[in-house]
Design a protein around this motif. Structure first.
Motif, short mmCIF file in Angstrom:
data_model
loop_
_atom_site.label_atom_id
_atom_site.label_comp_id
_atom_site.label_asym_id
_atom_site.label_seq_id
_atom_site.Cartn_x
_atom_site.Cartn_y
_atom_site.Cartn_z
N GLY A 93 13.43 -0.35 5.91
CA GLY A 93 11.98 -0.21 5.89
C GLY A 93 11.54 1.24 5.89
O GLY A 93 10.62 1.62 5.16
N LEU A 94 12.19 2.07 6.71
CA LEU A 94 11.82 3.48 6.78
C LEU A 94 12.10 4.20 5.47
O LEU A 94 11.33 5.07 5.04
CB LEU A 94 12.58 4.15 7.93
N THR A 95 13.22 3.84 4.81
CA THR A 95 13.54 4.45 3.51
C THR A 95 12.49 4.08 2.47
O THR A 95 12.01 4.93 1.71
CB THR A 95 14.93 4.01 3.04
N GLY A 96 12.13 2.80 2.44
CA GLY A 96 11.09 2.35 1.52
C GLY A 96 9.77 3.03 1.78
O GLY A 96 9.06 3.43 0.84
N LEU A 97 9.44 3.20 3.03
CA LEU A 97 8.19 3.86 3.40
C LEU A 97 8.21 5.33 2.98
O LEU A 97 7.20 5.86 2.48
CB LEU A 97 7.99 3.74 4.91
N ALA A 98 9.35 5.99 3.16
CA ALA A 98 9.46 7.41 2.79
C ALA A 98 9.32 7.60 1.29
O ALA A 98 8.56 8.46 0.82
CB ALA A 98 10.80 7.96 3.27
N PHE A 99 10.04 6.80 0.51
CA PHE A 99 9.94 6.91 -0.95
C PHE A 99 8.52 6.63 -1.42
O PHE A 99 7.97 7.32 -2.28
CB PHE A 99 10.91 5.94 -1.63
N GLY A 100 7.93 5.58 -0.85
CA GLY A 100 6.58 5.21 -1.26
C GLY A 100 5.56 6.28 -0.92
O GLY A 100 4.62 6.53 -1.69
N THR A 101 5.73 6.92 0.23
CA THR A 101 4.79 7.96 0.66
C THR A 101 4.83 9.17 -0.27
O THR A 101 3.80 9.76 -0.60
CB THR A 101 5.10 8.38 2.11
N VAL A 102 6.05 9.55 -0.70
CA VAL A 102 6.19 10.69 -1.61
C VAL A 102 5.45 10.43 -2.93
O VAL A 102 4.81 11.32 -3.50
CB VAL A 102 7.68 10.98 -1.87
N LEU A 103 5.52 9.19 -3.42
CA LEU A 103 4.93 8.86 -4.72
C LEU A 103 3.49 8.38 -4.63
O LEU A 103 2.83 8.21 -5.67
CB LEU A 103 5.78 7.78 -5.40
N LEU A 104 3.00 8.20 -3.41
CA LEU A 104 1.67 7.60 -3.23
C LEU A 104 0.54 8.37 -3.91
O LEU A 104 -0.36 7.75 -4.50
CB LEU A 104 1.38 7.43 -1.74
N PRO A 105 0.51 9.72 -3.85
CA PRO A 105 -0.61 10.44 -4.49
C PRO A 105 -0.78 10.15 -5.97
O PRO A 105 -1.88 10.28 -6.51
CB PRO A 105 -0.25 11.92 -4.25
N TRP A 106 0.31 9.75 -6.65
CA TRP A 106 0.24 9.47 -8.08
C TRP A 106 0.00 7.99 -8.39
O TRP A 106 -0.07 7.61 -9.55
CB TRP A 106 1.52 9.93 -8.77
N SER A 107 -0.10 7.17 -7.35
CA SER A 107 -0.23 5.73 -7.59
C SER A 107 -1.42 5.09 -6.89
O SER A 107 -1.71 3.92 -7.11
CB SER A 107 1.06 5.02 -7.14
N TRP A 108 -2.12 5.85 -6.05
CA TRP A 108 -3.21 5.24 -5.27
C TRP A 108 -4.40 4.90 -6.16
O TRP A 108 -4.76 5.65 -7.06
CB TRP A 108 -3.65 6.18 -4.15
N ALA A 109 -4.99 3.75 -5.90
CA ALA A 109 -6.19 3.32 -6.62
C ALA A 109 -7.04 2.50 -5.65
O ALA A 109 -6.50 1.82 -4.78
CB ALA A 109 -5.83 2.47 -7.84
N PRO A 110 -8.37 2.58 -5.75
CA PRO A 110 -9.22 1.82 -4.84
C PRO A 110 -9.05 0.31 -5.04
O PRO A 110 -8.88 -0.16 -6.16
CB PRO A 110 -10.64 2.27 -5.23
N MET A 111 -9.07 -0.41 -3.93
CA MET A 111 -8.99 -1.88 -3.98
C MET A 111 -10.31 -2.45 -4.49
O MET A 111 -11.39 -1.97 -4.14
CB MET A 111 -8.69 -2.44 -2.59
N GLN A 112 -10.20 -3.50 -5.31
CA GLN A 112 -11.40 -4.10 -5.88
C GLN A 112 -12.15 -4.98 -4.89
O GLN A 112 -13.35 -5.21 -5.04
CB GLN A 112 -11.02 -4.92 -7.12
N SER A 113 -11.45 -5.49 -3.89
CA SER A 113 -12.11 -6.36 -2.90
C SER A 113 -11.33 -6.34 -1.59
O SER A 113 -10.11 -6.08 -1.59
CB SER A 113 -12.20 -7.80 -3.43
N PRO A 114 -12.00 -6.62 -0.46
CA PRO A 114 -11.29 -6.65 0.83
C PRO A 114 -10.17 -7.67 0.87
O PRO A 114 -9.18 -7.49 1.58
CB PRO A 114 -12.41 -7.02 1.82
N SER A 115 -10.30 -8.76 0.10
CA SER A 115 -9.26 -9.80 0.12
C SER A 115 -7.93 -9.27 -0.39
O SER A 115 -6.87 -9.75 0.01
CB SER A 115 -9.70 -11.00 -0.72
N LEU A 116 -7.97 -8.25 -1.27
CA LEU A 116 -6.73 -7.67 -1.77
C LEU A 116 -5.95 -6.97 -0.66
O LEU A 116 -4.71 -7.00 -0.65
CB LEU A 116 -7.01 -6.69 -2.91
N TRP A 117 -6.67 -6.33 0.26
CA TRP A 117 -5.99 -5.72 1.41
C TRP A 117 -5.23 -6.78 2.21
O TRP A 117 -4.09 -6.55 2.64
CB TRP A 117 -7.01 -5.02 2.32
N LEU A 118 -5.87 -7.93 2.40
CA LEU A 118 -5.23 -9.02 3.14
C LEU A 118 -3.99 -9.51 2.40
O LEU A 118 -2.94 -9.72 3.02
CB LEU A 118 -6.22 -10.16 3.34
#
Length: 286
Positions: free
Chosen positions: A188-213
């Motif tokens: 889990g920590l490895t996945g979190l680390a890789f994802g965090t490094v790439l997050l600035p190039w992949s972040w996009a606003p959620m279209q609805s609160p239900s997507l967060w859920l």
């Protein structure tokens, strides 16, 4: 006659079946989210929830011992394979219905046998080779072109089978010296680390609160599934559990039908059946 090392195999089987239901729900949720949430963002959010739940479940009981490892580089490799697996699975579910996707993934035990023969020089009988060929034939029937729908994405589940088989080979090497909980938390920590490094190039606003859920539920289902599976292997041997893991095909097919109306046709059912039969017989052939 019961195995003294596994006094409660029935509990292990129950936990394995519950884990397959969690994985089927994870894949169904991923297929729904896949059309609207960028892949790297979804994978990162999944590992945020998964890592948080893993630490909440295991850290109070194991304390600092949870992070003690003799194989940090193997932990990193295993985590990287899991991240790659999650990313490819997310992409594959945008092209293949969840039931068929799950059936193809059931080739993993057969491919692990193949890798053991090729890489570890383990003896594999002629019957097992035939079962591997039969399982692969079933997968090709499942992913066969339907009309003019042929595209490279339909074959992503086959790539995922190779990744997951490598993941299992690495896992089988590590369980001889590593605590299962430690392996789970480092993944889990490895996945979190890789994802965090790439997050600035992949972040996009959620279209609805239900997507967060829904994205949060991906993390919940993934974490619970892996946790229950770890617990099941502590209560029953792998040879007893593997046939019951094919229940995931049924759960995934039902979930795909209820969520998306994906009803498999006769040829798809034939391919799924061939994979399941070859997989179960493959366990008995070892």
């Amino acid at each position: 006659m019961s195995d003294p090392h596994y006094p409660h195999p029935g509990r292990g089987i129950t936990l394995a079946v519950v884990a397959t239901a969690c994985f089927a729900l994870l894949d169904t949720t991923s297929q729904y989210v896949g059309g609207v949430v960028p892949v790297l963002m979804a994978v990162w959010l999944r590992f945020v929830v998964q890592t948080g739940m893993t630490l909440a479940l295991l850290l109070p009981r194991q304390g600092r011992a949870l992070f003690a490892t003799r194989a940090p580089w193997w932990q990193l490799l295993r985590g990287a394979l899991m991240v790659t697996s999650g990313t490819v699975a997310y992409l594959a579910l945008q092209h293949v219905p969840v039931g068929e996707f799950t059936a193809i993934l059931m080739l993993v035990p057969l491919v692990v046998t193949l890798l053991a023969a090729l890489l570890l020089r383990e003896h594999v009988s002629a019957r097992t080779w035939l079962l591997v060929a039969g399982g692969l034939s079933g997968a090709l029937i499942v992913v066969r072109p339907k009309g003019s729908d042929l595209n490279i994405g339909m074959f992503l589940p086959l790539l995922l089978v190779a990744i997951n088989a490598s993941y299992q080979v690495v896992t089988s090497k590590m369980v001889k010296t590593e605590d299962p909980g430690t392996m789970h938390v480092y993944t889990g920590l490895t996945g979190l680390a890789f994802g965090t490094v790439l997050l600035p190039w992949s972040w996009a606003p959620m279209q609805s609160p239900s997507l967060w859920l829904l994205v949060a539920l991906m993390g919940v289902f993934g974490s619970l599934g892996h946790y229950f599976m770890i617990q099941s292997f502590q209560k029953a041997p792998a040879s007893r559990l593997t046939p019951y893991m094919y229940a995931q095909i049924g759960f995934a097919t039902l979930a795909g039908w209820l969520a998306f109306g994906h009803a498999p046709d006769v040829w798809t059912v034939l391919g799924i059946g061939l994979i399941a039969v070859c997989g179960v017989l493959g366990v008995r052939a070892r």
